[in-house]
Design an enzyme around this catalytic site. Structure first.
Site, mmCIF file in Angstrom:
data_model
loop_
_atom_site.group_PDB
_atom_site.id
_atom_site.type_symbol
_atom_site.label_atom_id
_atom_site.label_comp_id
_atom_site.label_asym_id
_atom_site.label_seq_id
_atom_site.Cartn_x
_atom_site.Cartn_y
_atom_site.Cartn_z
ATOM 1 N N LYS A 1 34.431 -123.498 -39.912
ATOM 2 C CA LYS A 1 34.447 -124.957 -39.961
ATOM 3 C C LYS A 1 34.550 -125.512 -38.568
ATOM 4 C CE LYS A 1 35.376 -128.928 -42.206
ATOM 5 N NZ LYS A 1 34.246 -129.463 -41.446
ATOM 6 N N LYS B 1 42.916 -123.769 -34.346
ATOM 7 C CA LYS B 1 43.389 -124.989 -35.022
ATOM 8 C C LYS B 1 43.606 -124.713 -36.502
ATOM 9 C CE LYS B 1 40.823 -128.410 -32.332
ATOM 10 N NZ LYS B 1 40.073 -129.674 -32.359
ATOM 11 N N LYS C 1 31.458 -123.908 -34.504
ATOM 12 C CA LYS C 1 31.125 -125.082 -33.685
ATOM 13 C C LYS C 1 29.632 -125.105 -33.448
ATOM 14 C CE LYS C 1 33.357 -128.399 -31.498
ATOM 15 N NZ LYS C 1 34.671 -128.906 -31.934
ATOM 16 N N THR D 1 42.083 -137.804 -36.201
ATOM 17 C CA THR D 1 42.498 -137.106 -34.980
ATOM 18 C C THR D 1 43.612 -137.902 -34.305
ATOM 19 O OG1 THR D 1 40.266 -136.259 -34.758
ATOM 20 C CG2 THR D 1 41.667 -136.068 -32.824
ATOM 21 N N ASN E 1 36.828 -142.318 -29.653
ATOM 22 C CA ASN E 1 37.374 -142.375 -31.014
ATOM 23 C C ASN E 1 38.883 -142.117 -31.009
ATOM 24 O OD1 ASN E 1 38.198 -140.766 -33.567
ATOM 25 N ND2 ASN E 1 36.490 -142.012 -34.230
ATOM 26 N N SER F 1 39.288 -133.286 -42.632
ATOM 27 C CA SER F 1 38.000 -132.718 -43.049
ATOM 28 C C SER F 1 38.203 -131.729 -44.201
ATOM 29 C CB SER F 1 37.338 -131.968 -41.888
ATOM 30 O OG SER F 1 36.515 -132.831 -41.147
HETATM 31 N N1 GLU Z 1 35.155 -131.716 -34.224
HETATM 32 C C1 GLU Z 1 36.472 -131.863 -34.693
HETATM 33 C C2 GLU Z 1 37.388 -130.850 -34.035
HETATM 34 O O1 GLU Z 1 37.053 -130.358 -32.998
HETATM 35 C C3 GLU Z 1 36.564 -131.846 -36.190
HETATM 36 C C4 GLU Z 1 36.101 -130.607 -36.876
HETATM 37 C C5 GLU Z 1 36.088 -130.745 -38.370
HETATM 38 O O2 GLU Z 1 36.437 -131.821 -38.851
HETATM 39 O O3 GLU Z 1 35.703 -129.786 -39.028
HETATM 40 O O4 GLU Z 1 38.471 -130.590 -34.485
#
Ligand code: GLU
Length: 431
Positions: A87, A111, A123, A207, A238, A365
């Protein structure tokens, strides 16, 4: 002349590595190695984790509005899927490189481990400048990217999301393309969608909400009252802009903010509502003011809480001893170098690292994906309560490891982040 210009273009087209992305990957690996050593894991575990399991490079030919064809380069990295599907977001940026996408996919694994989601990290990125593209061009590029990576993504394989310069509209196009290809509606293929297409309440500000919760927890540890606390936020995108609003509404004094063009400072607190009102869609506002300050000055302002919410390598050994804040919360990815982390922690500054502080986005998410899978949707309040619980627990958990093992919060986060992934990989018989 023409020849060398062409060569330059080709270089950027292929996403030639910037030294920064190499640094980011190298320092991430260094901390992972230290975390694994501290936990007593072997070299094999490190060998598995230092690179993504899969890395796909795609070339996407797109018809531009003027009739010409431009071929874009995109990537999708899947770091480790032992815990569950991978993810992570997709960024559209001229500086995207293969190395950066790899490093960012590793961060997503960390994370997910830190906030305890049933995911591994992924990613994606496309080398492009969305600021110079029309809506129809962006739509064709978004759809083209999904067709190109369709074999390796899906609601139970790898679930993309927004990242730098991508938004809910782009997620909507991507979801629609995937659903058409597969011939069934697949809202769970991607998160960060508009609410009417199965997006979750609270995703857009998630976030910043996560960062706010980390700030509150860190402030409790340091005995700082949020009401009246002086906050400096670098970056007004954002994360930065929502955060400024949340801090302002909580009674903190936001004494400094900045965007790519410069910083604004008022020791009595800036008028955040006014600045948000004047901010453009790329998060810039300082251009409207004559009296601006530079980046270095902003970071070194007299304040209680500093939030780097812009780009990498902002706090380094050059300025770490000049930071006045007692708490630094990293809303951006990689804003503090390893050396600067050491200096800050020796000075008693409480640093909440990126992999923990910015995990609110992927957490909501996950909530979005759960809602899509069950076809039953939650209220804004339910989302916020769940997010609060996840972030507070994760902060506490990392803080406990940090005190019990006498390590800084970054290393503690990495230790928590790699543990579940290592266990899952071991149970699967990979290591
Ligand atoms: N791009 C965001 C991050 O780096 C969100 C990733 C997501 O929501 O899957 O955490």
């Amino acid at each position: 002349m023409e020849g060398s210009e062409k060569l330059e273009n080709e270089k950027t087209e292929k996403g030639t590595d910037k030294p920064e992305s190499q640094n980011v990957l190298t320092s991430t690996r260094t901390v992972i190695k230290t975390a694994l050593d501290k936990l007593g894991y072997s070299q094999e575990v490190y060998d598995l984790m230092k690179e993504p399991l899969r890395m796909m490079t795609v070339r996407i030919p797109i018809r531009m509005d003027d009739g010409s064809i431009k071929v874009f380069t995109g990537y999708r990295a899947q770091h480790n899927d032992a815990v569950g599907p991978t993810k992570g977001g997709v960024r559209f940026h001229p500086d995207v490189t293969e190395t950066e996408v790899k490093a960012l996919s590793i961060w997503m694994s960390l994370k997910a481990g830190i906030v305890d989601l049933p995911y591994g990290g992924g990613k994606g990125g496309i080398i492009c400048d969305p600021r110079e593209m029309s809506f129809p061009e962006l739509e064709r590029l978004s759809r083209g990217y999904v067709r190109a990576i369709s074999q390796i993504v899906g609601p139970t394989k790898d679930i993309p999301a927004p990242d730098v310069f991508t938004n809910s509209q782009i997620m909507a196009w991507m979801m629609d393309e995937y659903s058409r290809m597969k011939e069934f509606d697949s809202p769970g293929f991607i998160t960060g969608k508009p609410i009417v297409l199965g997006g979750s309440h609270g995703r857009e500000s998630a976030t910043a909400k996560g960062v706010t919760i980390c700030i509150n927890e860190a402030a409790k540890k340091k005995g700082i009252n949020i009401e009246g606390a002086r906050v400096v936020i670098q970056g007004f995108g954002n994360a930065g802009s929502f955060l400024a609003k949340f801090m302002h509404d909580a009674g903190a004094k936001v004494v400094g903010i900045s965007d790519v063009y410069g910083g604004l400072h008022d020791p009595d607190g800036l008028d955040i509502d006014y600045l948000l009102d004047r901010r453009d869609s790329f998060g810039t506002v300082s251009k409207l003011f004559k009296d601006t300050i530079g980046n270095d000055e902003l970071l070194e302002l007299d304040c209680d809480i500093l939030v780097p919410a812009a780009i990498e390598n902002q706090i380094t050994e050059r300025n770490a001893d000049k930071i006045k804040a007692q708490i630094v919360v990293e809303a951006a990815n990689g804003p503090t170098t390893i050396e600067a982390t050491r200096i800050l922690s020796e000075r008693g500054v409480l640093l909440v690292p990126d992999v923990l502080a910015s995990a609110g986005g992927v957490t909501v998410s996950y909530f979005e994906w759960v809602q899509n899978n069950q076809g039953y949707y939650w209220t804004e309040q339910e989302v916020q309560e769940r997010l609060e619980k996840v972030m507070v627990n994760s902060f506490d958990n990392v803080y406990k490891v940090s005190t019990a093992r006498n390590v800084d919060m970054r290393l503690a986060s990495y230790m928590v982040g790699v543990r579940k992934m290592s266990e899952a990989s071991r149970f699967r018989g990979w290591i």
